[in-house]
Design an enzyme around this catalytic site. Structure first.
Site, PDB file in Angstrom:
ATOM      1  N   SER A  56      36.451 115.486 109.958  1.00 52.35           N
ATOM      2  CA  SER A  56      37.785 116.092 109.959  1.00 52.35           C
ATOM      3  C   SER A  56      38.634 115.633 111.141  1.00 52.35           C
ATOM      4  O   SER A  56      39.852 115.507 111.014  1.00 52.35           O
ATOM      5  CB  SER A  56      37.670 117.620 109.957  1.00 52.35           C
ATOM      6  OG  SER A  56      36.969 118.075 111.100  1.00 52.35           O
ATOM      7  N   ASP A  71      35.360 121.408 116.414  1.00 52.73           N
ATOM      8  CA  ASP A  71      34.243 120.475 116.503  1.00 52.73           C
ATOM      9  C   ASP A  71      34.714 119.040 116.337  1.00 52.73           C
ATOM     10  O   ASP A  71      35.857 118.776 115.940  1.00 52.73           O
ATOM     11  CB  ASP A  71      33.185 120.790 115.437  1.00 52.73           C
ATOM     12  CG  ASP A  71      33.728 120.604 114.030  1.00 52.73           C
ATOM     13  OD1 ASP A  71      33.648 119.483 113.496  1.00 52.73           O
ATOM     14  OD2 ASP A  71      34.240 121.584 113.448  1.00 52.73           O
ATOM     15  N   ASP A  73      32.839 115.149 115.063  1.00 54.31           N
ATOM     16  CA  ASP A  73      31.674 114.378 114.614  1.00 54.31           C
ATOM     17  C   ASP A  73      31.762 112.973 115.184  1.00 54.31           C
ATOM     18  O   ASP A  73      32.750 112.265 114.940  1.00 54.31           O
ATOM     19  CB  ASP A  73      31.630 114.298 113.083  1.00 54.31           C
ATOM     20  CG  ASP A  73      31.345 115.649 112.442  1.00 54.31           C
ATOM     21  OD1 ASP A  73      31.040 116.603 113.177  1.00 54.31           O
ATOM     22  OD2 ASP A  73      31.424 115.742 111.207  1.00 54.31           O
ATOM     23  N   ASN A 109      19.000 119.188 111.058  1.00 52.67           N
ATOM     24  CA  ASN A 109      18.345 118.293 110.107  1.00 52.67           C
ATOM     25  C   ASN A 109      18.990 116.915 110.048  1.00 52.67           C
ATOM     26  O   ASN A 109      18.296 115.900 109.979  1.00 52.67           O
ATOM     27  CB  ASN A 109      18.348 118.920 108.710  1.00 52.67           C
ATOM     28  CG  ASN A 109      17.454 118.174 107.732  1.00 52.67           C
ATOM     29  OD1 ASN A 109      16.378 117.713 108.101  1.00 52.67           O
ATOM     30  ND2 ASN A 109      17.896 118.055 106.487  1.00 52.67           N
ATOM     31  N   ASP A 123      28.908 117.053 117.023  1.00 53.94           N
ATOM     32  CA  ASP A 123      27.779 116.642 116.195  1.00 53.94           C
ATOM     33  C   ASP A 123      27.552 115.146 116.351  1.00 53.94           C
ATOM     34  O   ASP A 123      28.506 114.353 116.293  1.00 53.94           O
ATOM     35  CB  ASP A 123      28.039 116.978 114.727  1.00 53.94           C
ATOM     36  CG  ASP A 123      27.873 118.463 114.439  1.00 53.94           C
ATOM     37  OD1 ASP A 123      27.212 119.156 115.242  1.00 53.94           O
ATOM     38  OD2 ASP A 123      28.396 118.936 113.408  1.00 53.94           O
TER      39      ASP A 123
END
Length: 341
Positions: A56, A71, A73, A109, A123
């Site tokens: 995003s 956040d 990424d 994960n 992340d």
């Protein structure tokens, strides 16, 4: 129809990351990159990491959540492919970011997540690829509970960029939908799903984000009623709704129906305050309430309808200045212009 486009524009501004937090986010992501590069140079010099901001943030659809969090990424790529297990590659990245000041790394994960006390997280999905400039080769994503799986986030970014070109309202619609999901939470779809659905089923209405959102919601509902799926427009083209059981599907569709019902009421409501309360119910507390006043255009339409009804029923009068429906004046001749039979 109460025109709340001003409130929607203000709401979009409320959803944006503050300048201070954006600066902190970028500083933190640069620091993480440096830590990872230094770690591999010292401990695994045969592997040189490179990075690519994705998701995003790259698409320009990041919002502040209702908890004032956001956040980023940042994909961590290794080219050529390291011949180690996916969890091993993840563990090395985890080791590299351990000890980050003011942050706590978590081994998830499909990424290493670094949670910052300042109210954001970064992340770090880990990928490997054989060749650098080969666009026909898709990266492999390291998975903790598996090995590697094909995943190409660049394809998603490219697809969305083609959708938003000369279409700035799409970014706002995605932000509104993500805020709706953030307000309800729980069983609601992830932000990527709302980005895809809005892009595929967008309806436009120039100068009226409220109507555009209402119509886009209806378009999404029609599509999901025909086929409840949301396929990612990039490798591996997985369906984000594949794991939804009937209970979660029904809950989401019920929430969607309720939003559409209130959106219809809001668009058709002439009092701005009443309309804004209906939108606020679904979009959250950052949606500002409008003044307690009737929409000027709707008031004009009501007057015109009133005059029209009096003309049709033969009780209208015309004043000396030509105004119809005056308090005093010449009674109008009964209306007989019903068109061709």
């Amino acid at each position: 129809m109460a025109n709340l486009d001003t409130q929607f524009q203000e709401f979009y501004g409320e959803l944006q990351i503050t300048v201070t937090k954006k600066q902190a986010l970028i500083t933190s992501h640069n620091n993480l990159r440096t830590k990872i590069q230094k770690y591999f140079a010292k401990n695994h010099p045969e592997y040189v990491p490179s990075f690519y901001i994705q998701g995003s943030y790259k698409m320009g659809t990041t919002i502040r959540t209702r908890d004032d969090e956001c956040d980023l990424d940042d994909g961590c790529y290794f080219i050529p492919k390291p011949e180690v297990k996916g969890i091993t590659l993840q563990n090395w990245v985890m080791d590299a970011v351990n000890g980050t000041v003011g942050a706590t790394p978590v081994h998830k994960n499909k990424c290493i997540r670094v949670n910052y006390a300042a109210g954001y997280h970064i992340d770090l999905p880990v990928y490997r690829k054989e060749r650098c400039n080969d666009n026909t080769e898709h990266p492999e994503l390291a998975v903790r509970d598996g090995e590697y799986e094909l995943s190409d986030p660049r394809e998603i970014v490219q697809w969305f960029n083609s959708k938003k070109k000369d279409n700035p309202v799409l970014i706002r619609l995605v932000s509104y939908l993500k805020s709706w999901c953030d307000t309800v939470r729980g069983f609601m779809p992830p932000g990527l799903a709302m980005t895809i659905l809005a892009s595929k089923y967008q309806k436009k209405h120039e100068g009226r984000d409220d109507i555009a959102l209402r119509d886009t919601l209806k378009s999404i509902r029609t599509a999901l009623q025909a086929n409840f799926s949301c396929v990612v427009p990039g490798t591996p083209y997985d369906d984000l709704f594949e794991s939804y059981d009937s209970n979660r599907q029904e809950k989401f569709m019920s929430e969607l129906n309720g939003f559409i019902e209130d959106a219809d009421r809001a668009v058709n409501e002439k009092n701005k305050l009443k309309a804004s309360k209906l939108w606020k119910k679904h979009l959250g507390n950052r949606f500002h309430l409008a003044p307690d006043e009737n929409d000027a255009e709707m008031s004009k339409l009501d007057k015109l309808r009133d005059i029209g009804n009096k003309v049709l029923t033969g009780i209208a009068t015309t004043a000396h200045n030509g105004y119809i429906h005056a308090a005093e004046g010449v009674k109008n001749v009964s209306h007989r212009n019903y068109g061709n039979e």
